[in-house]
Design a protein around this motif. Structure first.
Motif, PDB file in Angstrom:
ATOM      1  N   GLY A 109       0.090  11.016  -1.639  1.00 59.67           N
ATOM      2  CA  GLY A 109       0.964   9.871  -1.404  1.00 59.67           C
ATOM      3  C   GLY A 109       1.397   9.815   0.042  1.00 59.67           C
ATOM      4  O   GLY A 109       1.711  10.839   0.654  1.00 59.67           O
ATOM      5  N   GLY A 110       1.401   8.603   0.609  1.00 56.71           N
ATOM      6  CA  GLY A 110       1.760   8.476   2.017  1.00 56.71           C
ATOM      7  C   GLY A 110       2.120   7.063   2.404  1.00 56.71           C
ATOM      8  O   GLY A 110       2.505   6.249   1.566  1.00 56.71           O
ATOM      9  N   ARG A 111       1.960   6.770   3.685  1.00 54.07           N
ATOM     10  CA  ARG A 111       2.426   5.492   4.217  1.00 54.07           C
ATOM     11  C   ARG A 111       1.382   4.834   5.115  1.00 54.07           C
ATOM     12  O   ARG A 111       0.491   5.473   5.659  1.00 54.07           O
ATOM     13  N   TRP A 112       1.534   3.524   5.258  1.00 58.00           N
ATOM     14  CA  TRP A 112       0.722   2.750   6.180  1.00 58.00           C
ATOM     15  C   TRP A 112       1.314   2.867   7.585  1.00 58.00           C
ATOM     16  O   TRP A 112       2.476   3.221   7.759  1.00 58.00           O
ATOM     17  N   TYR A 113       0.497   2.545   8.582  1.00 56.58           N
ATOM     18  CA  TYR A 113       0.956   2.378   9.965  1.00 56.58           C
ATOM     19  C   TYR A 113       0.229   1.176  10.548  1.00 56.58           C
ATOM     20  O   TYR A 113      -0.878   0.848  10.147  1.00 56.58           O
ATOM     21  N   ARG A 114       0.875   0.503  11.479  1.00 49.82           N
ATOM     22  CA  ARG A 114       0.280  -0.592  12.250  1.00 49.82           C
ATOM     23  C   ARG A 114      -0.028  -1.818  11.396  1.00 49.82           C
ATOM     24  O   ARG A 114       0.316  -2.934  11.766  1.00 49.82           O
ATOM     25  N   ASP A 115      -0.683  -1.631  10.247  1.00 47.71           N
ATOM     26  CA  ASP A 115      -0.992  -2.754   9.370  1.00 47.71           C
ATOM     27  C   ASP A 115       0.121  -3.018   8.368  1.00 47.71           C
ATOM     28  O   ASP A 115       0.004  -3.933   7.547  1.00 47.71           O
ATOM     29  N   GLY A 116       1.170  -2.237   8.402  1.00 46.25           N
ATOM     30  CA  GLY A 116       2.269  -2.378   7.450  1.00 46.25           C
ATOM     31  C   GLY A 116       3.101  -1.115   7.429  1.00 46.25           C
ATOM     32  O   GLY A 116       2.744  -0.106   8.049  1.00 46.25           O
ATOM     33  N   GLU A 117       4.208  -1.150   6.692  1.00 47.09           N
ATOM     34  CA  GLU A 117       5.114  -0.012   6.608  1.00 47.09           C
ATOM     35  C   GLU A 117       5.122   0.605   5.213  1.00 47.09           C
ATOM     36  O   GLU A 117       5.755   1.639   4.990  1.00 47.09           O
ATOM     37  N   GLY A 118       4.461  -0.028   4.264  1.00 51.77           N
ATOM     38  CA  GLY A 118       4.530   0.389   2.868  1.00 51.77           C
ATOM     39  C   GLY A 118       3.770   1.666   2.572  1.00 51.77           C
ATOM     40  O   GLY A 118       3.375   2.414   3.474  1.00 51.77           O
ATOM     41  N   GLY A 119       3.562   1.916   1.273  1.00 47.27           N
ATOM     42  CA  GLY A 119       2.945   3.162   0.851  1.00 47.27           C
ATOM     43  C   GLY A 119       1.602   2.979   0.172  1.00 47.27           C
ATOM     44  O   GLY A 119       1.148   1.853  -0.076  1.00 47.27           O
ATOM     45  N   GLY A 120       0.993   4.108  -0.141  1.00 48.20           N
ATOM     46  CA  GLY A 120      -0.275   4.106  -0.855  1.00 48.20           C
ATOM     47  C   GLY A 120      -0.465   5.414  -1.600  1.00 48.20           C
ATOM     48  O   GLY A 120      -0.010   6.468  -1.149  1.00 48.20           O
ATOM     49  N   LEU A 121      -1.104   5.320  -2.754  1.00 42.06           N
ATOM     50  CA  LEU A 121      -1.423   6.493  -3.568  1.00 42.06           C
ATOM     51  C   LEU A 121      -2.937   6.583  -3.701  1.00 42.06           C
ATOM     52  O   LEU A 121      -3.588   5.614  -4.121  1.00 42.06           O
ATOM     53  N   ALA A 122      -3.500   7.727  -3.330  1.00 37.41           N
ATOM     54  CA  ALA A 122      -4.948   7.936  -3.444  1.00 37.41           C
ATOM     55  C   ALA A 122      -5.209   9.177  -4.284  1.00 37.41           C
ATOM     56  O   ALA A 122      -4.359  10.067  -4.379  1.00 37.41           O
ATOM     57  N   TRP A 123      -6.376   9.225  -4.894  1.00 38.05           N
ATOM     58  CA  TRP A 123      -6.761  10.425  -5.633  1.00 38.05           C
ATOM     59  C   TRP A 123      -8.228  10.753  -5.366  1.00 38.05           C
ATOM     60  O   TRP A 123      -9.071   9.880  -5.179  1.00 38.05           O
ATOM     61  N   TYR A 124      -8.479  12.057  -5.336  1.00 39.30           N
ATOM     62  CA  TYR A 124      -9.815  12.574  -5.049  1.00 39.30           C
ATOM     63  C   TYR A 124     -10.273  13.440  -6.209  1.00 39.30           C
ATOM     64  O   TYR A 124      -9.512  14.283  -6.706  1.00 39.30           O
ATOM     65  N   ASN A 125     -11.509  13.214  -6.657  1.00 41.69           N
ATOM     66  CA  ASN A 125     -12.100  13.992  -7.746  1.00 41.69           C
ATOM     67  C   ASN A 125     -12.973  15.087  -7.149  1.00 41.69           C
ATOM     68  O   ASN A 125     -14.059  14.809  -6.637  1.00 41.69           O
ATOM     69  N   PRO A 126     -12.514  16.355  -7.177  1.00 48.32           N
ATOM     70  CA  PRO A 126     -13.292  17.426  -6.550  1.00 48.32           C
ATOM     71  C   PRO A 126     -14.598  17.744  -7.267  1.00 48.32           C
ATOM     72  O   PRO A 126     -15.466  18.411  -6.707  1.00 48.32           O
ATOM     73  N   LYS A 127     -14.751  17.272  -8.504  1.00 49.30           N
ATOM     74  CA  LYS A 127     -15.977  17.563  -9.256  1.00 49.30           C
ATOM     75  C   LYS A 127     -17.144  16.693  -8.820  1.00 49.30           C
ATOM     76  O   LYS A 127     -18.287  17.152  -8.787  1.00 49.30           O
ATOM     77  N   ASN A 128     -16.860  15.412  -8.516  1.00 51.61           N
ATOM     78  CA  ASN A 128     -17.962  14.521  -8.129  1.00 51.61           C
ATOM     79  C   ASN A 128     -17.805  13.921  -6.736  1.00 51.61           C
ATOM     80  O   ASN A 128     -18.647  13.147  -6.291  1.00 51.61           O
ATOM     81  N   GLY A 129     -16.711  14.262  -6.042  1.00 55.37           N
ATOM     82  CA  GLY A 129     -16.541  13.814  -4.668  1.00 55.37           C
ATOM     83  C   GLY A 129     -16.141  12.365  -4.492  1.00 55.37           C
ATOM     84  O   GLY A 129     -16.281  11.817  -3.393  1.00 55.37           O
ATOM     85  N   THR A 130     -15.643  11.718  -5.545  1.00 58.72           N
ATOM     86  CA  THR A 130     -15.243  10.315  -5.439  1.00 58.72           C
ATOM     87  C   THR A 130     -13.743  10.200  -5.187  1.00 58.72           C
ATOM     88  O   THR A 130     -12.970  11.114  -5.468  1.00 58.72           O
ATOM     89  N   GLN A 131     -13.336   9.047  -4.686  1.00 59.20           N
ATOM     90  CA  GLN A 131     -11.925   8.785  -4.453  1.00 59.20           C
ATOM     91  C   GLN A 131     -11.576   7.359  -4.867  1.00 59.20           C
ATOM     92  O   GLN A 131     -12.436   6.488  -4.962  1.00 59.20           O
ATOM     93  N   ASP A 132     -10.290   7.132  -5.118  1.00 56.69           N
ATOM     94  CA  ASP A 132      -9.793   5.809  -5.464  1.00 56.69           C
ATOM     95  C   ASP A 132      -8.310   5.764  -5.112  1.00 56.69           C
ATOM     96  O   ASP A 132      -7.741   6.784  -4.695  1.00 56.69           O
TER      97      ASP A 132
END
Length: 262
Positions: A132-155
């Motif tokens: 979990g983190g924040r935007w810069y330059r393009d906005g001030e809001g947040g974002g949640l990302a997840w990474y799957n270590p088994k297949n190397g994908t993210q969303d």
């Protein structure tokens, strides 16, 4: 530390590894070190193209993210560090996306969540690593990302956090609990919320299923920690200056959506 480690003068982050050693980070892009708690020795590892803010260890690998672009690296703790920085003139330059380097560059989480800096990470019950983190330059809001270590994908997701900057996340049962701070959404003109909000993310449906405003007097819901399978303890403050504020500790039950105590 400065004599033993060399270029690190200010400690920025430390992380206790499961093997008993301490993984440390210097300020900005000055790199990392390992501290051996058995003999009090330390040695400098090296650096990668990352200003490091958060780590999570899983199966002998340390997943690191931060700034800029929410880059994600996988450090194999049991193998030599071979990734080199490229900030100082004359340094060896190694291509960061070379899969044979350690730590290995896995991509930018900004591609999924729009974030420029990741502040916090947690392991989900689905096996994914959440950031979990924040935007810069393009906005001030947040974002949640997840990474799957088994297949190397993210969303990831970010629209719902356009005026809520993510500061801390924690894992509780099958949920990722997200603590935010209200910010102004300059892109959509959404006003700054007057209270920090906790978002409940279901790792099964990959969606926000509930929200809680634990301390309506504060623009931030503060630092949080998951307890058991349905409670979250948080700490924040209310007040308008450094001299005039109160520290608030609270406990919320995310299943009943009720405040246990404050």
């Amino acid at each position: 530390l400065n004599r033993n480690i060399g270029c690190i003068e200010t400690l920025f982050r430390i992380y206790a590894l499961k093997n008993g050693s301490i993984f440390g980070t210097g300020s900005n892009y000055s790199g990392h070190f390992l501290f051996n708690t058995q003999d009090n020795s330390s040695h400098y590892l090296g650096k990668e193209l990352l200003s490091h803010y958060t780590s999570l260890e899983l199966n002998g690998k340390l997943y690191m993210s931060g700034y800029a672009g929410s880059r994600l690296f996988e450090y194999d703790i049991n193998q030599p560090w071979t990734q080199m920085g490229r900030w100082s003139p004359g340094e060896d330059v190694l291509k960061e996306d070379n899969p044979n380097l350690n730590p290995k560059y896995l991509g930018n989480l900004s591609e999924s969540a729009g974030t420029h800096k990741m502040f916090s990470s947690a392991l989900g019950s689905d096996g994914n690593i959440y950031f979990g983190g924040r935007w810069y330059r393009d906005g001030e809001g947040g974002g949640l990302a997840w990474y799957n270590p088994k297949n190397g994908t993210q969303d990831g997701i970010s629209d719902i956090f356009s005026n809520y900057q993510i500061r801390y996340i924690t894992s509780v049962g099958k949920y990722i609990v997200i603590s935010t701070m209200g910010v102004y959404d300059s892109n959509l003109g959404k006003p700054t919320p007057d209270k920090g909000r906790i978002f409940i993310f279901d790792t099964d449906s990959k969606s926000i299923v509930n929200t809680i405003d634990p301390v309506p007097e504060s623009i931030s819901s503060g630092k949080i920690l998951g307890i058991g399978d349905h409670n979250v303890v948080g700490i924040t403050k209310i007040g308008d200056s450094k001299e005039n504020y109160k520290t608030i500790i609270y406990n919320v039950d995310i299943k009943t959506n009720k405040l246990v105590y404050k």
